[in-house]
Design a protein around this motif. Sequence first.
Motif, PDB file in Angstrom:
ATOM      1  N   UNK A 105       3.931  -4.687  12.349  1.00 43.56           N
ATOM      2  CA  UNK A 105       4.645  -5.949  12.536  1.00 43.56           C
ATOM      3  C   UNK A 105       3.691  -7.129  12.390  1.00 43.56           C
ATOM      4  N   UNK A 106       2.489  -6.989  12.923  1.00 41.72           N
ATOM      5  CA  UNK A 106       1.496  -8.064  12.792  1.00 41.72           C
ATOM      6  C   UNK A 106       1.123  -8.290  11.332  1.00 41.72           C
ATOM      7  N   UNK A 107       0.957  -7.198  10.569  1.00 41.96           N
ATOM      8  CA  UNK A 107       0.618  -7.328   9.157  1.00 41.96           C
ATOM      9  C   UNK A 107       1.742  -7.998   8.381  1.00 41.96           C
ATOM     10  N   UNK A 108       2.981  -7.634   8.688  1.00 47.19           N
ATOM     11  CA  UNK A 108       4.121  -8.238   7.988  1.00 47.19           C
ATOM     12  C   UNK A 108       4.183  -9.739   8.259  1.00 47.19           C
ATOM     13  N   UNK A 155      10.873 -12.587  -6.523  1.00 49.17           N
ATOM     14  CA  UNK A 155      10.507 -12.898  -5.145  1.00 49.17           C
ATOM     15  C   UNK A 155      11.310 -12.073  -4.150  1.00 49.17           C
ATOM     16  N   UNK A 156      12.578 -11.824  -4.458  1.00 49.36           N
ATOM     17  CA  UNK A 156      13.394 -11.013  -3.541  1.00 49.36           C
ATOM     18  C   UNK A 156      12.764  -9.641  -3.320  1.00 49.36           C
ATOM     19  N   UNK A 157      12.197  -9.057  -4.369  1.00 45.04           N
ATOM     20  CA  UNK A 157      11.522  -7.771  -4.225  1.00 45.04           C
ATOM     21  C   UNK A 157      10.276  -7.860  -3.378  1.00 45.04           C
ATOM     22  N   UNK A 158       9.541  -8.955  -3.518  1.00 44.46           N
ATOM     23  CA  UNK A 158       8.346  -9.169  -2.697  1.00 44.46           C
ATOM     24  C   UNK A 158       8.735  -9.285  -1.226  1.00 44.46           C
ATOM     25  N   UNK A 159       9.764 -10.085  -0.941  1.00 45.78           N
ATOM     26  CA  UNK A 159      10.199 -10.265   0.445  1.00 45.78           C
ATOM     27  C   UNK A 159      10.729  -8.959   1.026  1.00 45.78           C
ATOM     28  N   UNK A 160      11.375  -8.153   0.195  1.00 46.45           N
ATOM     29  CA  UNK A 160      11.885  -6.859   0.668  1.00 46.45           C
ATOM     30  C   UNK A 160      10.749  -5.953   1.105  1.00 46.45           C
ATOM     31  N   UNK A 161       9.626  -5.993   0.379  1.00 42.15           N
ATOM     32  CA  UNK A 161       8.467  -5.181   0.757  1.00 42.15           C
ATOM     33  C   UNK A 161       7.946  -5.615   2.128  1.00 42.15           C
ATOM     34  N   UNK A 162       7.802  -6.915   2.317  1.00 39.01           N
ATOM     35  CA  UNK A 162       7.281  -7.428   3.588  1.00 39.01           C
ATOM     36  C   UNK A 162       8.229  -7.078   4.740  1.00 39.01           C
ATOM     37  N   UNK A 163       9.524  -7.229   4.509  1.00 41.04           N
ATOM     38  CA  UNK A 163      10.487  -6.941   5.577  1.00 41.04           C
ATOM     39  C   UNK A 163      10.547  -5.452   5.882  1.00 41.04           C
ATOM     40  N   UNK A 164      10.368  -4.612   4.878  1.00 43.87           N
ATOM     41  CA  UNK A 164      10.319  -3.170   5.111  1.00 43.87           C
ATOM     42  C   UNK A 164       9.137  -2.822   6.006  1.00 43.87           C
ATOM     43  N   UNK A 165       7.996  -3.432   5.734  1.00 41.01           N
ATOM     44  CA  UNK A 165       6.809  -3.200   6.565  1.00 41.01           C
ATOM     45  C   UNK A 165       7.093  -3.626   8.003  1.00 41.01           C
ATOM     46  N   UNK A 166       7.721  -4.789   8.161  1.00 41.21           N
ATOM     47  CA  UNK A 166       8.022  -5.285   9.505  1.00 41.21           C
ATOM     48  C   UNK A 166       8.966  -4.333  10.242  1.00 41.21           C
ATOM     49  N   UNK A 167      10.036  -3.932   9.586  1.00 38.66           N
ATOM     50  CA  UNK A 167      11.017  -3.074  10.248  1.00 38.66           C
ATOM     51  C   UNK A 167      10.444  -1.718  10.625  1.00 38.66           C
TER      52      UNK A 167
END
Length: 416
Positions: free
Chosen positions: A210-213, A181-193
């Motif tokens: 940011x909207x997609x994240x 899960x940590x890897x999944x969350x890292x992907x989402x946060x990378x997209x946001x940043x």
Amino acid sequence: MTGSAVEQAIIRAHREQWARVVADLARRFGDLDVAEEAAAEAFAAAAEKWPRAGVPPSPGGWLATTATRKAIDWLRRESQRDARHQAALTMHDDTPLEPTGPVEDDRLRLVFTCCHPALAMEARVALTLRLLGGLTVGEIARAFLVPETTMARRITRAKVKIQAARIPYRVPSADDIRRRLAGVLAVVYLIFNEGYLAGEGSDPVRADLTDQAIHLGRLLRALLPDDGEVAGLLALMLLTDSRRPARVSRIGELVTLGEQDRGAWDRTLAAEGTALLQERIRVVAAGGGRPGRYQLQAAINAVHMAAPSTRDTNWSAIVALYGQLALLDPSPIVRLNRAVAIAEVDGPGAGLAEIDRLAELLDGYHAYHAARADLLRRLGHGPESQAAYDRAIALAGNPAERTYLTRRRRAVGETG
């Protein structure tokens, strides 16, 4: 229903149903290409038919049924192999499908497939945006400043690797979730940043990313409602994004937190993020485990946003929260942020001493030199501050940041 109402219904259906439809098709047919192509054709059919026939009572059911039929047609067109053709025929089902039942598990399968650790991070990001976010290949390519053909190859290679490596498309076990899960969350946060303060390109903020994240964060929250770090990441993104309206000035210059018009913040997003964080605080207080890195980062943002001004910020609380975060994530970036907070509590000299310990680790990071330049300015070391600003400007990729840093560097020269 008016044309604009139908258009809004289609947009809403795409946002709410795309991941459901793709995930359901991937489970049924075991092929990401089939799932992607058939889902796209189903939404294209909706855009053509709904303005004439009206929005169906169950848009999700209509899209699922249409996509299933499109998948079968697609297999018939693209595959001449008898086994695959027969498989498509046996999977055919005229019963209208509703987006209920195991779709949540289907989407969770898809999340963990797109973010499998066997894939390179860039491939995970591209697949996640395509298969879960519903962005076109062209949109993803533009967001990450690469040619569309390059992004198409990247996505294709990722799908081929999934197939060749026999990466399972299945409901993740409890162990899978805990490990990955940590890897999944890292992907989402990378997209946001990448969207919130783009590293390259002419646009300082890319709201589509940011909207997609945040959309993906909401999806994960719905699928894993009891996970504290999922809630923490969503809260962090909501609180951060609530400041977007005040983040860049009219002339395209970055506006730092201390200079932002706090009245321009999006209070709806801020309230949602705060409510999520407060819920997690109650759970932790009741013995529900220690907060993770995203929960701590969300808490730091909440402390900043609770203050009416930078001067009134509870900097001691922020230093303490960064201290907790450093125990979980002793990265130089966390240590840099803690040093900046220490400067507000103990003075710029104390902060600079902390920052200078990171010189070898962060010499290529523009924010390190920007923070150092500001503390040198506050200490009255004009020439050294200007040199640090020069280094920060040279390393900064975001145009709004470069404009801000250039102004700050000029101000040092004018006062020196």
